[in-house]
Design an enzyme around this catalytic site. Sequence first.
Site, mmCIF file in Angstrom:
data_model
loop_
_atom_site.group_PDB
_atom_site.id
_atom_site.type_symbol
_atom_site.label_atom_id
_atom_site.label_comp_id
_atom_site.label_asym_id
_atom_site.label_seq_id
_atom_site.Cartn_x
_atom_site.Cartn_y
_atom_site.Cartn_z
ATOM 1 N N HIS A 26 39.813 36.188 35.062
ATOM 2 C CA HIS A 26 40.451 36.988 36.112
ATOM 3 C C HIS A 26 40.860 38.342 35.549
ATOM 4 O O HIS A 26 41.030 38.513 34.331
ATOM 5 C CB HIS A 26 41.676 36.261 36.697
ATOM 6 C CG HIS A 26 42.846 36.185 35.756
ATOM 7 N ND1 HIS A 26 43.827 37.147 35.708
ATOM 8 C CD2 HIS A 26 43.188 35.256 34.829
ATOM 9 C CE1 HIS A 26 44.729 36.820 34.790
ATOM 10 N NE2 HIS A 26 44.362 35.675 34.243
ATOM 11 N N CYS A 27 41.003 39.318 36.453
ATOM 12 C CA CYS A 27 41.537 40.622 36.079
ATOM 13 C C CYS A 27 42.885 40.778 36.770
ATOM 14 O O CYS A 27 43.548 39.793 37.088
ATOM 15 C CB CYS A 27 40.567 41.741 36.444
ATOM 16 S SG CYS A 27 40.169 41.827 38.203
ATOM 17 N N VAL A 28 43.282 41.997 37.085
ATOM 18 C CA VAL A 28 44.599 42.224 37.671
ATOM 19 C C VAL A 28 44.696 41.658 39.080
ATOM 20 O O VAL A 28 45.737 41.115 39.477
ATOM 21 C CB VAL A 28 44.931 43.735 37.687
ATOM 22 C CG1 VAL A 28 46.282 43.986 38.360
ATOM 23 C CG2 VAL A 28 44.954 44.275 36.264
ATOM 24 N N THR A 29 43.611 41.739 39.843
ATOM 25 C CA THR A 29 43.677 41.325 41.249
ATOM 26 C C THR A 29 42.652 40.274 41.646
ATOM 27 O O THR A 29 42.765 39.707 42.730
ATOM 28 C CB THR A 29 43.465 42.543 42.180
ATOM 29 O OG1 THR A 29 42.181 43.123 41.903
ATOM 30 C CG2 THR A 29 44.545 43.590 41.977
ATOM 31 N N ARG A 30 41.649 39.976 40.784
ATOM 32 C CA ARG A 30 40.523 39.160 41.234
ATOM 33 C C ARG A 30 40.176 38.031 40.265
ATOM 34 O O ARG A 30 40.309 38.192 39.055
ATOM 35 C CB ARG A 30 39.283 40.042 41.387
ATOM 36 C CG ARG A 30 39.284 40.938 42.576
ATOM 37 C CD ARG A 30 38.299 42.081 42.381
ATOM 38 N NE ARG A 30 38.870 43.145 41.583
ATOM 39 C CZ ARG A 30 38.162 44.077 40.969
ATOM 40 N NH1 ARG A 30 36.845 44.079 41.055
ATOM 41 N NH2 ARG A 30 38.752 45.022 40.268
#
Length: 469
Positions: A26-30
């Site tokens: 995952h990244c910051v939002t996804r």
Amino acid sequence: MGAYSKQAEQIVDAVGGKENIEAATHCVTRLRFALKDESKVDESKLEQIDVVKGSFSANGQYQVVIGQGTVNKVYQDLVNQTGIGEASKEDVKKASEANLSPLQRAIKTLADIFIPILPAIVTAGLLLGLNNILTGQGIFFEESLIERYPQWADIASVINLIANTAFTFLPALIGWSAVKRFGGSPLLGIVLGLILVHPDLLNAWSYGAAEEAGEIPTWNILGLTVEKIGYQGQVLPVLFASYLLAKIEVFLTKRVPEGIQLLVVAPVALLVTGFAAFILIGPVMFTVGNVITDAVIYIFDTVPLLGGLIYGGLYSLLVITGMHHTFLAVDLQLVGSQLGGTFLWPMLALSNIAQGAAALTIGFLAKEERLKGLSYTSALSAFLGITEPAMFGVNLRFRYAFVAAMISSAIAGMFISVNGVLASTIGVGGIPGFLVISKGMTSFLIGMVIVLVLPVILTLAFSKFAKQK
């Protein structure tokens, strides 16, 4: 059992089950999945999951938009509840690269290089915006603030020094990120970048004047005349030199005995790359970079309406394909050119605002509380420069909203292009974008009004037409 274990299982089921997942991170939002077969994804199922704000496929990864603060909790429950092992972003990138075309790989490489250095550049941009407020004439008074209040002049000078550092030593930042991406030592990348902007070299920004005066310093290397110039603000020379450095380092590391690697690998890699950079890579890429910059400037000088229409209108599509990352290099090249700023980045900021305004309008129209909440939060995110939730979670679902934002952004892009709006650098790509506008502030603010108002009008009008159909 975690708070989001049910949603995690639903997401895994919707993307084709855990047997369809090569890797997940995952990244910051996804959430980011490397899937074996993307055709097994059930998007309608995904849309019904309450934490999911949208989904899309890009750069060989299937990405599920969750939102900042929640995505890491969903990911942890996904790992705990399904038995899928935690993977790093590098693991997912490697697993997904098999699905990429050569063009997609090139775009992804640029993204991998520039995204890690964006925080430093955006921070520098915001500080330059603060400096612009202190030193710009006609903002608060006819004269600048430091002219009216001379006691603030040194404060502005220190702010300018801090802000300019990231751009003065931009090759060092790019060298660190690029060499790391190509498999070499990031520290050597920093050294390479600093070599290319060493104070003993002629500053790149003084090159034009020195060329006219016939005063360009040179080296005589075995009878070969080499210009002794730096590459401040240049992107291409350090990118190609970083690639060469990393490949030489990797080559030598595999073949030099471990006991003498410290004495051989780094010195030889830097020496060979340094000579190559000044003799061949630098001059060639300096010319190529200037040709690209001059061509872009020529288009916007000659037919600004067309340039603004195309870039302003189609920027959102570039985001969908991931190709917007390639223009980071062009923006930085423009900032480092004689122009001293970029006319592309202001259109990016207005495009983001337009997507936010369209999403906000969908929120007004929505009857379902979940959609209303998603629209409002994603609109706020877009106004602050992060458009994925608005685009993929709302506007693309209601295609007319996405089209309304594109039309509005195209019109605003034409307007600010005709009026010669420039940003001193790149900054936060939304409403705070006005902070880095160095030329045409009034025109940019009018453009901002266009992308705040017109998407609302068009989305409302298109929604009525869509209902009639």
